[in-house]
Design a protein around this motif. Structure first.
Motif, PDB file in Angstrom:
ATOM      1  N   PRO A   7       0.807  -1.229   0.000  1.00  0.00           N
ATOM      2  CA  PRO A   7       0.000   0.000   0.000  1.00  0.00           C
ATOM      3  C   PRO A   7       0.841   1.281   0.000  1.00  0.00           C
ATOM      4  N   LEU A   8       1.961   1.292   0.707  1.00  0.00           N
ATOM      5  CA  LEU A   8       2.796   2.491   0.742  1.00  0.00           C
ATOM      6  C   LEU A   8       3.346   2.821  -0.647  1.00  0.00           C
ATOM      7  N   LYS A  52      -4.682   9.143  -1.534  1.00  0.00           N
ATOM      8  CA  LYS A  52      -4.711   7.975  -0.647  1.00  0.00           C
ATOM      9  C   LYS A  52      -5.708   6.927  -1.132  1.00  0.00           C
ATOM     10  N   SER A  53      -6.903   7.364  -1.504  1.00  0.00           N
ATOM     11  CA  SER A  53      -7.940   6.425  -1.944  1.00  0.00           C
ATOM     12  C   SER A  53      -7.511   5.663  -3.186  1.00  0.00           C
ATOM     13  N   SER A  54      -6.952   6.381  -4.166  1.00  0.00           N
ATOM     14  CA  SER A  54      -6.541   5.709  -5.396  1.00  0.00           C
ATOM     15  C   SER A  54      -5.351   4.788  -5.148  1.00  0.00           C
ATOM     16  N   GLY A  55      -4.475   5.174  -4.224  1.00  0.00           N
ATOM     17  CA  GLY A  55      -3.348   4.304  -3.881  1.00  0.00           C
ATOM     18  C   GLY A  55      -3.804   3.018  -3.215  1.00  0.00           C
ATOM     19  N   LEU A  56      -4.751   3.140  -2.295  1.00  0.00           N
ATOM     20  CA  LEU A  56      -5.282   1.935  -1.638  1.00  0.00           C
ATOM     21  C   LEU A  56      -6.030   1.058  -2.640  1.00  0.00           C
ATOM     22  N   TRP A  57      -6.772   1.696  -3.550  1.00  0.00           N
ATOM     23  CA  TRP A  57      -7.474   0.939  -4.592  1.00  0.00           C
ATOM     24  C   TRP A  57      -6.471   0.203  -5.480  1.00  0.00           C
ATOM     25  N   LEU A  58      -5.418   0.900  -5.912  1.00  0.00           N
ATOM     26  CA  LEU A  58      -4.395   0.285  -6.760  1.00  0.00           C
ATOM     27  C   LEU A  58      -3.733  -0.894  -6.051  1.00  0.00           C
ATOM     28  N   SER A  59      -3.411  -0.709  -4.797  1.00  0.00           N
ATOM     29  CA  SER A  59      -2.781  -1.784  -4.015  1.00  0.00           C
ATOM     30  C   SER A  59      -3.693  -3.011  -3.939  1.00  0.00           C
ATOM     31  N   SER A  70      -2.974  -6.566  -5.682  1.00  0.00           N
ATOM     32  CA  SER A  70      -2.854  -7.703  -4.760  1.00  0.00           C
ATOM     33  C   SER A  70      -3.848  -8.796  -5.127  1.00  0.00           C
ATOM     34  N   ASN A  71      -5.078  -8.388  -5.484  1.00  0.00           N
ATOM     35  CA  ASN A  71      -6.091  -9.362  -5.903  1.00  0.00           C
ATOM     36  C   ASN A  71      -5.691 -10.041  -7.200  1.00  0.00           C
ATOM     37  N   ALA A  72      -5.116  -9.276  -8.126  1.00  0.00           N
ATOM     38  CA  ALA A  72      -4.669  -9.856  -9.400  1.00  0.00           C
ATOM     39  C   ALA A  72      -3.541 -10.846  -9.154  1.00  0.00           C
ATOM     40  N   ASN A  73      -2.648 -10.525  -8.245  1.00  0.00           N
ATOM     41  CA  ASN A  73      -1.537 -11.412  -7.881  1.00  0.00           C
ATOM     42  C   ASN A  73      -2.059 -12.701  -7.246  1.00  0.00           C
ATOM     43  N   THR A  74      -3.025 -12.550  -6.336  1.00  0.00           N
ATOM     44  CA  THR A  74      -3.599 -13.716  -5.660  1.00  0.00           C
ATOM     45  C   THR A  74      -4.323 -14.604  -6.663  1.00  0.00           C
ATOM     46  N   ALA A  75      -5.060 -14.003  -7.580  1.00  0.00           N
ATOM     47  CA  ALA A  75      -5.808 -14.781  -8.563  1.00  0.00           C
ATOM     48  C   ALA A  75      -4.862 -15.544  -9.484  1.00  0.00           C
TER      49      ALA A  75
END
Length: 163
Positions: A3-4, A138-145, A149-154
């Protein structure tokens, strides 16, 4: 994605956009960054943090104008110092109201107003748009993260095992 790192990326991109937009609109770029900083430092998160940051920034603008206007009514320099003392007390005590309970936000608004020589008509929109940019960063950064992360997990789940 961490996220950072994601927030850093979106903050970088949107900071550049803010720099261009603020100049294009005739706003104070630096005051917008104060509004952004105020949101990032807010003790509340999300829309509540944005609202609290904006409310306290605007109250700081108003308090600075009280000091500026009342000090200019008298020739004695001491009046300005007395008004600063009284108003600083008020800027802190207003935090008894939950929606104004972010003292640094109030001082950020006041300081920006003093730095702009009392030109609240340009300070207020600069702070408000800057706050919106901070929220977007902040919102767009958290969304991107989350998306990465979901794409990586999938992709990890769907890869066949080589055992």
């Amino acid at each position: 994605m961490n996220p950072l790192i994601a927030i850093s990326l979106t903050t970088g991109v949107l900071s550049g956009l803010w720099g261009w937009l603020s100049i294009s609109l005739g706003l104070l770029s630096w005051a917008g960054f104060l509004g952004c900083t105020s949101f990032f430092a807010s003790p509340s998160d999300g829309p509540k943090g944005l609202a609290k940051s904006m409310m306290t920034n605007l109250s700081g603008v108003a308090w600075a104008l009280v000091i500026i206007k009342s000090s200019s009514m008298f020739d004695a320099e001491i009046v300005g110092y007395i008004m600063t003392a009284i108003v600083s007390f008020m800027m802190c005590i207003q935090a008894k109201r939950s929606w104004l309970a972010y003292i640094p936000g109030t001082f950020i608004g006041a300081c920006a107003t003093f730095a702009a020589n009392g030109d609240w008509q340009i300070v207020a929109p600069s702070l408000m748009l800057g706050g919106l940019f901070g929220f977007s960063m902040k919102s767009s950064g958290l969304w991107l993260s989350a998306m990465l992360s979901n794409a990586n997990t999938a992709s990890t789940v769907s890869e066949p095992s080589n055992s």
